[in-house]
Enzyme design. Structure first.
Site: not given
Ligand SMILES: O=C(O)c1cc(C(=O)O)c2c(n1)C(=O)C(=O)c1cc(C(=O)O)[nH]c1-2
Ligand SMILES: [Ca+2]
Length: 561
Positions: A123, A184, A186, A302, A326
């Site tokens: 990215r 990290g 997941e 998550d 998120k």
């Protein structure tokens, strides 16, 4: 305004002082977020609302091997453009013509990379001390000579053979330290951030986002910190006034938890799980934690805080920083101590909590799942109410242009045990399927809002959520690279669409503006295939069913002569 000559004395000397002065040198784009203030804003106005219709392609560059698309944010210094593609291929190109100055393809552990899921995209790079810095998915941070592209140092930081994860996010240069965070959330690691000496490549410090202090260790029952996940996979930013690095951290593992309301005492990771799904403030010289705010204590959905955007806003004598989570909420903090000043929602379909207290940041009416199928869809979906790419703030309009997503998911929580041998495995803890939200079709929207209060000025809807970054410019323009592959320009005051151009494949990366010679350019990576992009064929059908996930090009625009 074009100011390419401001740095004529020492053109390639890039340090924190020059990055701090980014606003005075709008021809450059020196960090992932465009400068330490994270505005994703260009002060150039040669391209503006009245002539944007005359934009045309100036040049194109093909990096090749664009597995999972082209996701990076290009950087520009003194008319030279630096950018990375998948497999951490780095290019230095003449900003006016696209002519190659140098390229660098690192030798990666291909066997390992082939076993990774969230890979091999990259990215972005960082600039400083005459070098270009790039992370790799097999756990290295590499420094290249800015003039030649030759490797200066190469430091192995993460044991990716064992932990599976590596680096996908861009590094950040702060004085004589290069800072980079690992994936990290997941998996079974402890999501470290690293501070590396800019000259030698020697590791100066390491901060574990999982149990990085004794206080934090006590928030992981049953020794679950050993496999806690965490991560710091997108670059944060730096506040020079207080010498503080602001960084967002990823979720704990497993992502979903079967313990329901009893999460403090039972389930796979009893407790609040510090410092996951948090914003952390670090001393860049030592890596020591100054303060933090955990946006979602015991994140069970998550909803990483890893989004790297920390928008620095000064208002009414208050020094604030704005950070999206998120889960679809936006947090506003005091820059001095990380105390919550406001919380507002940008996604409309949210049911993982009833609300978040705007005064304290406390979660109100959390929805903790138990084993088996959830009775109604969870909103937002795992893909988030916002994704990892950045919005843009215009100091001219005082508006923050930010994309949000409307979708939910059927979720079936399952019991898992962390697998660490011989190599860490994904630890999700649920099966899921994305579905439309209660209020209509799955979709995205670009909002123009006051970043502090959340007051909305205008909104533009998209049939499919755009997954790329946004750019605002002094030319009263906002650019949105959309998922079908159309780059769109809007009037920053009204949201009226003024221009569009089809780049041939979906956008899933950054966008910048810069100057070279006496001209302003817009550079956008086109190339589709991130993790969220995987959900598009089932939700939206064509053109996503047939869209390639291994093609990418950097497309650069300027005004017709
Ligand atoms: O916890 C992590 O380490 C981690 C890493 C990544 C990644 O490296 O792309 C993503 C996520 N989490 C994540 O939560 C997420 O929503 C996400 C979306 C994407 C993508 O490529 O679209 N990556 C990731
Ligand atoms: Ca995550």
């Amino acid at each position: 305004m074009l100011a390419p000559s401001a740095w004529a004395i020492a053109p390639s000397e890039i340090n924190s002082a020059r990055i701090e002065a980014a606003e005075q040198n709008p021809g450059d784009w020196l960090t992932y977020h465009g400068g330490y203030k994270s505005y994703h804003y260009s002060g150039l106005d040669q391209i503006n609302a009245s002539n944007v219709k005359n934009l045309e392609v100036a040049w194109i560059h093909m990096p090749g091997r664009s597995t999972r698309g082209l996701q990076s944010m290009p950087l520009v210094a003194d008319g030279v453009l630096y950018y990375s593609g998948s497999y951490s291929r780095v290019y230095a190109l003449d900003g006016a013509t696209g002519k190659m100055i140098w390229s660098h393809f690192p030798v990666l552990d291909e066997e390992l990379v082939a076993m990774q899921t969230h890979s091999p995209y990259n990215r972005g790079v960082a600039l400083g001390d005459g070098k270009v810095f790039v992370g790799t998915v097999d756990g290295h941070l590499i420094a290249l000579d800015m003039k030649t592209g030759k490797e200066v140092w190469n430091t192995h930081l993460v044991d990716s053979k064992k932990l599976t994860v590596g680096f996908t996010g861009a590094p950040l240069v702060v004085k004589d330290t290069v800072i980079i965070g690992s994936q990290g959330g997941e998996w079974t690691s402890r999501g470290p951030l690293f501070g590396v000496d800019i000259k030698t490549g020697k590791k100066k410090w390491e901060f574990f986002t999982v149990a990085g202090t004794e206080e934090a260790k006590a928030t992981w029952g049953s020794d679950s910190w050993r496999t806690g996940g965490g991560g710091a996979w997108m670059p944060g930013t730096y506040d020079p006034e207080t010498n503080t690095v602001w960084w967002g951290t990823a979720n704990p593992a497993p992502l979903y938890d079967w313990s329901g309301a009893d999460w403090k005492n039972s389930g796979p990771r009893p407790g609040t799980n510090l410092y996951t799904t948090s914003v952390i403030a670090l001393d860049p010289d030592t890596g020591k934690l100054k303060f933090y705010h955990q946006e979602l204590p015991h994140d069970a959905w998550d909803f990483d805080s890893a989004v790297g955007e920390f928008v620095m806003i000064d208002r009414d004598g208050r020094k604030l920083v704005v950070h999206p989570n998120k889960g679809g909420f936006v947090f506003v903090y005091d820059r001095a101590d990380g105390k919550v000043q406001n919380v507002w929602r940008i996604a409309k379909n949210i049911n993982f909590v009833k609300d978040i207290d705007p005064k304290t940041g406390e979660l109100i009416g959390r929805r903790d799942l138990t084993l088996g199928k959830a009775s109604e869809p969870l909103c937002p979906a795992i893909a988030g109410g916002v994704s990892w790419n950045s919005g843009a703030y215009s100091p001219k309009t005082g508006l923050w242009y930010k994309l949000a997503q409307e979708w939910c998911m059927d979720v079936d929580v399952i019991k898992t045990t962390p697998i660490t041998e011989p190599m860490a495995q994904l630890n999700i803890g649920a099966n899921f399927k994305l579905v439309p939200p209660p209020d209509g079709a799955a979709r995205g929207h670009l909002d123009a809002r006051d970043p502090v209060t959340g007051a909305k000025k205008w909104e533009v809807n998209f049939d499919e959520p755009p997954l790329a970054s946004v750019l605002a410019t002094a030319g009263n323009l906002v650019f949105v690279p959309d998922s079908r592959g159309v780059l769109r320009a809007y009037n920053a005051e009204t949201g009226q669409e003024l221009w569009s151009h089809f780049n041939g494949v979906g956008h899933n990366g950054g966008i910048i503006s810069y100057s070279a010679g006496d001209k302003q350019y817009i550079a956008v990576p086109a190339g589709w295939g991130g993790m969220v992009a995987d959900e598009f064929p089932a939700l939206f059908g064509e053109p996503f069913t047939s869209m390639p996930k291994d093609a990418g090009a950097l497309v650069v625009f300027t005004l017709k002569q």
